[in-house]
Design a protein around this motif. Structure first.
Motif, PDB file in Angstrom:
ATOM      1  N   THR A  35       0.757  -1.065  -0.116  1.00  0.00           N
ATOM      2  CA  THR A  35       0.019  -0.008  -0.103  1.00  0.00           C
ATOM      3  C   THR A  35       0.837   1.227   0.019  1.00  0.00           C
ATOM      4  OG1 THR A  35      -0.108  -0.008   2.355  1.00  0.00           O
ATOM      5  CG2 THR A  35      -1.794  -1.135   1.169  1.00  0.00           C
ATOM      6  N   ARG A  37       0.354   5.843  -0.536  1.00  0.00           N
ATOM      7  CA  ARG A  37      -0.320   6.966  -1.166  1.00  0.00           C
ATOM      8  C   ARG A  37       0.153   7.624  -2.554  1.00  0.00           C
ATOM      9  NH1 ARG A  37      -4.365   8.794   1.721  1.00  0.00           N
ATOM     10  NH2 ARG A  37      -4.631   8.078   3.941  1.00  0.00           N
ATOM     11  N   SER A  41      -5.228   9.695  -3.559  1.00  0.00           N
ATOM     12  CA  SER A  41      -5.829   8.312  -3.406  1.00  0.00           C
ATOM     13  C   SER A  41      -4.859   7.194  -2.698  1.00  0.00           C
ATOM     14  CB  SER A  41      -6.206   7.890  -4.835  1.00  0.00           C
ATOM     15  OG  SER A  41      -5.106   7.759  -5.508  1.00  0.00           O
ATOM     16  N   PHE A  42      -5.597   6.128  -2.252  1.00  0.00           N
ATOM     17  CA  PHE A  42      -4.736   5.197  -1.544  1.00  0.00           C
ATOM     18  C   PHE A  42      -4.937   3.604  -2.218  1.00  0.00           C
ATOM     19  CE2 PHE A  42      -4.399   2.179   2.035  1.00  0.00           C
ATOM     20  CZ  PHE A  42      -3.037   2.359   2.602  1.00  0.00           C
ATOM     21  N   PRO A  44      -5.177   0.093  -1.705  1.00  0.00           N
ATOM     22  CA  PRO A  44      -5.394  -0.958  -0.580  1.00  0.00           C
ATOM     23  C   PRO A  44      -4.721  -2.273  -1.100  1.00  0.00           C
ATOM     24  CG  PRO A  44      -7.476  -0.465  -1.274  1.00  0.00           C
ATOM     25  CD  PRO A  44      -6.624   0.607  -2.127  1.00  0.00           C
ATOM     26  N   LEU A  61     -11.023  -3.234   3.117  1.00  0.00           N
ATOM     27  CA  LEU A  61     -11.546  -1.694   3.469  1.00  0.00           C
ATOM     28  C   LEU A  61     -12.274  -1.485   4.339  1.00  0.00           C
ATOM     29  CD1 LEU A  61     -13.052  -1.617  -0.500  1.00  0.00           C
ATOM     30  CD2 LEU A  61     -11.083  -0.591   0.698  1.00  0.00           C
ATOM     31  N   HIS A  64     -15.437   1.386   5.756  1.00  0.00           N
ATOM     32  CA  HIS A  64     -15.880   1.906   4.701  1.00  0.00           C
ATOM     33  C   HIS A  64     -17.479   1.436   4.715  1.00  0.00           C
ATOM     34  CE1 HIS A  64     -12.352   2.941   2.280  1.00  0.00           C
ATOM     35  NE2 HIS A  64     -11.862   2.279   3.305  1.00  0.00           N
ATOM     36  N   TYR A 104      -9.934   5.522  -1.708  1.00  0.00           N
ATOM     37  CA  TYR A 104      -9.178   4.252  -2.184  1.00  0.00           C
ATOM     38  C   TYR A 104      -9.632   3.880  -3.438  1.00  0.00           C
ATOM     39  CZ  TYR A 104      -8.523   3.952   3.134  1.00  0.00           C
ATOM     40  OH  TYR A 104      -7.783   4.131   4.121  1.00  0.00           O
ATOM     41  N   ARG A 106      -8.166   1.112  -6.798  1.00  0.00           N
ATOM     42  CA  ARG A 106      -7.357   0.288  -7.353  1.00  0.00           C
ATOM     43  C   ARG A 106      -7.781  -0.160  -8.566  1.00  0.00           C
ATOM     44  NH1 ARG A 106      -3.592  -3.655  -4.514  1.00  0.00           N
ATOM     45  NH2 ARG A 106      -2.202  -4.081  -6.056  1.00  0.00           N
TER      46      ARG A 106
END
Length: 149
Positions: A35, A37, A41-42, A44, A61, A64, A104, A106
């Motif tokens: 992971t 930053r 955004s991040f 995961p 997550l 969330h 978050y 991906r």
């Protein structure tokens, strides 16, 4: 007198290359898919499992709201996005904040063997599970051997 360089050597109680090693570790964590930053955004961490039925992707997550999780497939790319918001007044009352907040996201390029029209998403106990079934034509077939004579 010549001395051999030792990156783990301590001088005055501090590592000689402490900041360098931290940057080096961060670089390789990013390359290894850990992971990290990127802007606001991040990304995961995700686990991907393959079975005869297809692929299963699991993403942590925690915290969330399931209503904020968005999953889409577009042109062979699976993307999920969610946002975890900080508690109101968190910065004012906090002595320490370590948990991540923000967007978050991906994306994964799907293999040709996945049936993108049948992707299913489930969120349970803080884990997003995506089920990606195989296309029928890509599933293994058992061919009967006929015996003659």
């Amino acid at each position: 007198m010549q001395t051999r360089f030792n990156p783990f050597e301590l001088r005055n109680g501090a590592a000689v290359v402490g900041p360098f090693m931290r940057d080096f570790d961060f670089l390789f964590q990013g390359l290894a898919g850990h992971t990290g930053r990127h802007g606001n955004s991040f990304a995961p961490p995700a686990d991907i499992f393959e079975t005869e039925a297809g692929l299963t992707l699991q993403v942590d997550l925690p915290g969330h709201d399931p209503k904020t999780i968005e999953v889409k497939v577009e042109q062979g790319v699976l993307t999920f996005r969610s946002e975890r918001k900080a508690e109101p007044n968190a910065k004012e009352n906090a002595r320490r904040l370590e948990r991540g907040f923000g967007v978050y996201t991906r994306s994964f390029t799907l293999p040709d063997t996945v049936d993108a029209t049948q992707v299913e998403a489930r969120y349970e106990h803080g884990v997003l599970t995506l089920t990606l079934p195989r296309k029928e034509e890509s599933k293994p077939r058992v061919i009967e051997v006929k015996v003659q004579g």
